[in-house]
Scaffold this active site. Structure first.
Site, PDB file in Angstrom:
ATOM      1  N   HIS A  77       0.832  -1.208   0.000  1.00 56.88           N
ATOM      2  CA  HIS A  77       0.000   0.000   0.000  1.00 56.88           C
ATOM      3  C   HIS A  77       0.863   1.254   0.000  1.00 56.88           C
ATOM      4  O   HIS A  77       0.545   2.236  -0.673  1.00 56.88           O
ATOM      5  CB  HIS A  77      -0.930   0.008   1.211  1.00 56.88           C
ATOM      6  CG  HIS A  77      -1.855  -1.152   1.265  1.00 56.88           C
ATOM      7  ND1 HIS A  77      -2.625  -1.453   2.372  1.00 56.88           N
ATOM      8  CD2 HIS A  77      -2.138  -2.122   0.347  1.00 56.88           C
ATOM      9  CE1 HIS A  77      -3.341  -2.535   2.137  1.00 56.88           C
ATOM     10  NE2 HIS A  77      -3.054  -2.972   0.920  1.00 56.88           N
ATOM     11  N   HIS A 234      -9.314  -2.245  -4.943  1.00 56.37           N
ATOM     12  CA  HIS A 234      -8.199  -2.502  -4.029  1.00 56.37           C
ATOM     13  C   HIS A 234      -7.190  -3.454  -4.655  1.00 56.37           C
ATOM     14  O   HIS A 234      -5.979  -3.290  -4.465  1.00 56.37           O
ATOM     15  CB  HIS A 234      -8.670  -3.073  -2.694  1.00 56.37           C
ATOM     16  CG  HIS A 234      -7.505  -3.291  -1.774  1.00 56.37           C
ATOM     17  ND1 HIS A 234      -6.893  -2.260  -1.089  1.00 56.37           N
ATOM     18  CD2 HIS A 234      -6.778  -4.409  -1.493  1.00 56.37           C
ATOM     19  CE1 HIS A 234      -5.863  -2.728  -0.420  1.00 56.37           C
ATOM     20  NE2 HIS A 234      -5.765  -4.035  -0.649  1.00 56.37           N
ATOM     21  N   ASP A 238      -3.190  -2.805  -5.061  1.00 60.40           N
ATOM     22  CA  ASP A 238      -2.117  -3.754  -4.751  1.00 60.40           C
ATOM     23  C   ASP A 238      -1.189  -3.953  -5.952  1.00 60.40           C
ATOM     24  O   ASP A 238       0.041  -3.998  -5.806  1.00 60.40           O
ATOM     25  CB  ASP A 238      -2.701  -5.108  -4.350  1.00 60.40           C
ATOM     26  CG  ASP A 238      -3.138  -5.168  -2.896  1.00 60.40           C
ATOM     27  OD1 ASP A 238      -2.774  -4.276  -2.111  1.00 60.40           O
ATOM     28  OD2 ASP A 238      -3.847  -6.127  -2.541  1.00 60.40           O
ATOM     29  N   HIS A 261      -0.239 -10.911  -5.004  1.00 58.32           N
ATOM     30  CA  HIS A 261       1.122 -10.377  -4.959  1.00 58.32           C
ATOM     31  C   HIS A 261       2.115 -11.308  -5.645  1.00 58.32           C
ATOM     32  O   HIS A 261       3.020 -10.858  -6.359  1.00 58.32           O
ATOM     33  CB  HIS A 261       1.547 -10.172  -3.505  1.00 58.32           C
ATOM     34  CG  HIS A 261       0.616  -9.310  -2.718  1.00 58.32           C
ATOM     35  ND1 HIS A 261       0.340  -8.008  -3.059  1.00 58.32           N
ATOM     36  CD2 HIS A 261      -0.110  -9.568  -1.598  1.00 58.32           C
ATOM     37  CE1 HIS A 261      -0.507  -7.496  -2.186  1.00 58.32           C
ATOM     38  NE2 HIS A 261      -0.803  -8.415  -1.297  1.00 58.32           N
TER      39      HIS A 261
END
Length: 305
Positions: A77, A234, A238, A261
């Protein structure tokens, strides 16, 4: 021109997984890119460059680890906030192993950076220009990046939970779009996952103040969602943070389907390992003015709220 922050910026918060208080100080830097410095460690190298090849864990967050074994986690973030406001040279002093979660989005980082302002450094701005398409896939998720004049992010999610469902969005992240459209979108999880993580000693700092929590068709946060498609936004946030570990702005079109991720980091590793797929380039003034952080002003924050 390259940029840094005009002056030091202090942050105080809680680590999402440790539940411990964290103090963080963002310091201006003339060179060196984005680096974390673990101030609680003094017996070995405590500087951790924010680079894709130093990513050591991508379960639940993005962790960076240097050659001395010193790590910092949950960087995504903050990295998104830096990229989205155009900051590419800072030293971030932090007194523990985890970046504070704040409200679960990049909003509070962005607010302080924009309020402080940027300082331009000598020399040309540089970027990573994608020359050939690159794609990775794993366990039903995939991500790809292809040539484009500016950074764009397209994302699609598909969850069984009725509160989330299937959502898709694509944005061209030219000047100010990240701040206005993505920065305030919070991380999310299922209530059952929270209980399981906390039973395993994780997410000890998690609460309805820093995450959207869902149970079947219900959103448990009393205030509800900030945006109807906050979930996919969101995930895009990321991705912006994980892509920023390239160390410079990317000129290319990113697309992800259920990508986390790990998939995005695998994409960067494959991009940089593929001969002829990318080049480093100095930016002309017109292109630099279209980067995600170019021209961001405080009124962009008001439009995001």
């Amino acid at each position: 021109m390259p940029t840094t922050v005009k002056q030091e910026i202090a942050f105080v918060g809680t680590g999402l997984h440790s539940g411990r208080p964290v103090r963080m100080l963002m310091r201006p830097a003339a060179t060196g890119g984005i680096r974390f410095r673990r101030t609680d460690i003094t017996d070995r190298d405590n500087m951790i460059p924010a680079r894709y090849d130093l990513v050591s864990d991508t379960r639940l967050n993005t962790r960076l680890t240097n050659a001395a074994g010193v790590s910092v986690s949950t960087v995504e973030h903050l990295m998104a906030a830096l990229a989205g406001t155009g900051v590419w040279n800072v030293v971030i002093d932090i007194d523990g192993p985890e970046v504070p979660i704040m409200d679960g989005s990049a909003s509070r980082f962005v607010q302080k950076i924009v309020a402080t302002g940027l300082r331009h450094l000598p020399g040309p701005s540089r970027a990573v220009r994608v020359l050939e398409p690159v794609r990775v896939a794993h366990d039903g998720a995939w991500a790809e990046i292809s040539p484009a004049p500016m950074l764009s992010v397209g994302f699609e999610i598909d969850f069984a939970d009725a509160a989330i469902g299937r959502q898709a969005l694509k944005l061209s992240l030219v000047n100010g779009v990240f701040v206005r459209e993505l920065a305030d979108c919070r991380t999310f999880c299922r209530r059952a996952d929270v209980e399981a993580m906390q039973a395993a000693g994780l997410a000890l700092g998690g609460s309805l103040d820093n995450a959207i929590v869902v149970e079947d068709a219900e959103i448990l946060n009393p205030e509800g969602l900030r945006r109807s498609d906050e979930f996919v936004r969101h995930k895009m946030l990321d991705a912006v943070g994980d892509l920023a570990l390239a160390g410079a702005p990317i000129l290319g079109a990113y697309r992800g389907f259920r990508a986390g991720h790990g998939v995005t980091n695998a994409l960067l590793r494959k991009l940089f390992a593929t001969q002829g797929a990318w080049t480093e380039t100095a930016l002309d003034a017109d292109t630099a003015r279209q980067l995600p952080g170019a021209g961001v002003v405080e009124s962009d924050l008001r439009r995001a709220s």
